[in-house]
Motif scaffolding. Structure first.
Motif, short mmCIF file in Angstrom:
data_model
loop_
_atom_site.label_atom_id
_atom_site.label_comp_id
_atom_site.label_asym_id
_atom_site.label_seq_id
_atom_site.Cartn_x
_atom_site.Cartn_y
_atom_site.Cartn_z
N GLU A 113 10.32 8.04 3.31
CA GLU A 113 10.73 8.88 4.43
C GLU A 113 12.06 8.39 4.99
OE1 GLU A 113 10.55 12.17 6.71
OE2 GLU A 113 9.15 11.65 5.12
N ALA A 114 12.23 7.09 5.06
CA ALA A 114 13.50 6.53 5.56
C ALA A 114 14.66 6.85 4.62
CB ALA A 114 13.37 5.03 5.74
N LEU A 115 14.38 6.90 3.32
CA LEU A 115 15.44 7.18 2.33
C LEU A 115 15.76 8.67 2.20
CD1 LEU A 115 14.42 4.79 -0.58
CD2 LEU A 115 16.35 4.54 0.98
N LYS A 116 14.89 9.53 2.72
CA LYS A 116 15.04 10.97 2.52
C LYS A 116 16.42 11.51 2.92
CE LYS A 116 11.44 13.57 3.12
NZ LYS A 116 10.37 14.37 3.73
N PRO A 117 16.97 11.16 4.10
CA PRO A 117 18.29 11.70 4.45
C PRO A 117 19.40 11.26 3.49
CG PRO A 117 17.24 10.73 6.37
CD PRO A 117 16.39 10.38 5.19
N GLY A 122 0.81 -1.21 0.00
CA GLY A 122 0.00 0.00 0.00
C GLY A 122 0.84 1.26 0.00
N SER A 123 0.16 2.37 -0.18
CA SER A 123 0.85 3.65 -0.25
C SER A 123 1.47 4.03 1.09
CB SER A 123 -0.09 4.74 -0.74
OG SER A 123 -1.19 4.86 0.14
N ASP A 124 0.92 3.57 2.21
CA ASP A 124 1.50 3.87 3.52
C ASP A 124 2.90 3.26 3.66
OD1 ASP A 124 -0.73 5.29 4.27
OD2 ASP A 124 -1.59 3.65 5.45
N GLU A 125 3.04 2.03 3.19
CA GLU A 125 4.35 1.37 3.26
C GLU A 125 5.38 2.07 2.38
OE1 GLU A 125 1.33 -1.79 4.29
OE2 GLU A 125 1.48 -0.30 2.71
N VAL A 126 4.96 2.44 1.19
CA VAL A 126 5.86 3.14 0.27
C VAL A 126 6.25 4.49 0.86
CG1 VAL A 126 6.11 4.16 -2.02
CG2 VAL A 126 4.99 1.95 -1.76
N ALA A 127 5.30 5.21 1.43
CA ALA A 127 5.59 6.51 2.05
C ALA A 127 6.58 6.35 3.20
CB ALA A 127 4.31 7.16 2.53
N SER A 128 6.45 5.28 3.96
CA SER A 128 7.36 5.04 5.07
C SER A 128 8.79 4.82 4.59
CB SER A 128 6.91 3.82 5.88
OG SER A 128 5.67 4.05 6.47
N VAL A 129 8.93 4.03 3.55
CA VAL A 129 10.27 3.76 3.01
C VAL A 129 10.85 5.03 2.40
CG1 VAL A 129 11.58 2.45 1.32
CG2 VAL A 129 9.81 1.32 2.67
#
Length: 77
Positions: A28-32, A19-26
């Motif tokens: 966010e983790a990759l952002k830095p 789902g889109s929640d899981e993708v959004a979480s990943v």
């Protein structure tokens, strides 16, 4: 289409549907990491230019890390 966030979620949950929640979480983790590994135009004294990774000194863009954290579409644009 290759999307590293979707691929990471698939590996993490071992499920074919995500789902889109899981993708959004990943994402966010990759952002830095994405804030570090980004393209930077370099110019030589004789005005030649090319694109390198901002943190991988001397590595042409996209660097190996960028290929893991950006979508294919992002790398092509």
């Amino acid at each position: 289409m290759s999307d590293p966030a979707i691929e990471a979620v698939k590996r993490a949950v071992a499920a074919p549907c995500i789902g889109s929640d899981e993708v959004a979480s990943v994402r966010e983790a990759l952002k830095p990491i994405r804030e570090l590994h980004k393209p930077e135009v370099v110019r030589s004294p004789d005005d030649e230019q090319w694109t390198e990774c901002a943190v991988c000194y001397g590595a042409y863009w996209p660097c190996a890390t960028a290929k893991l954290i950006y979508t294919t579409e992002e790398l092509e644009s």
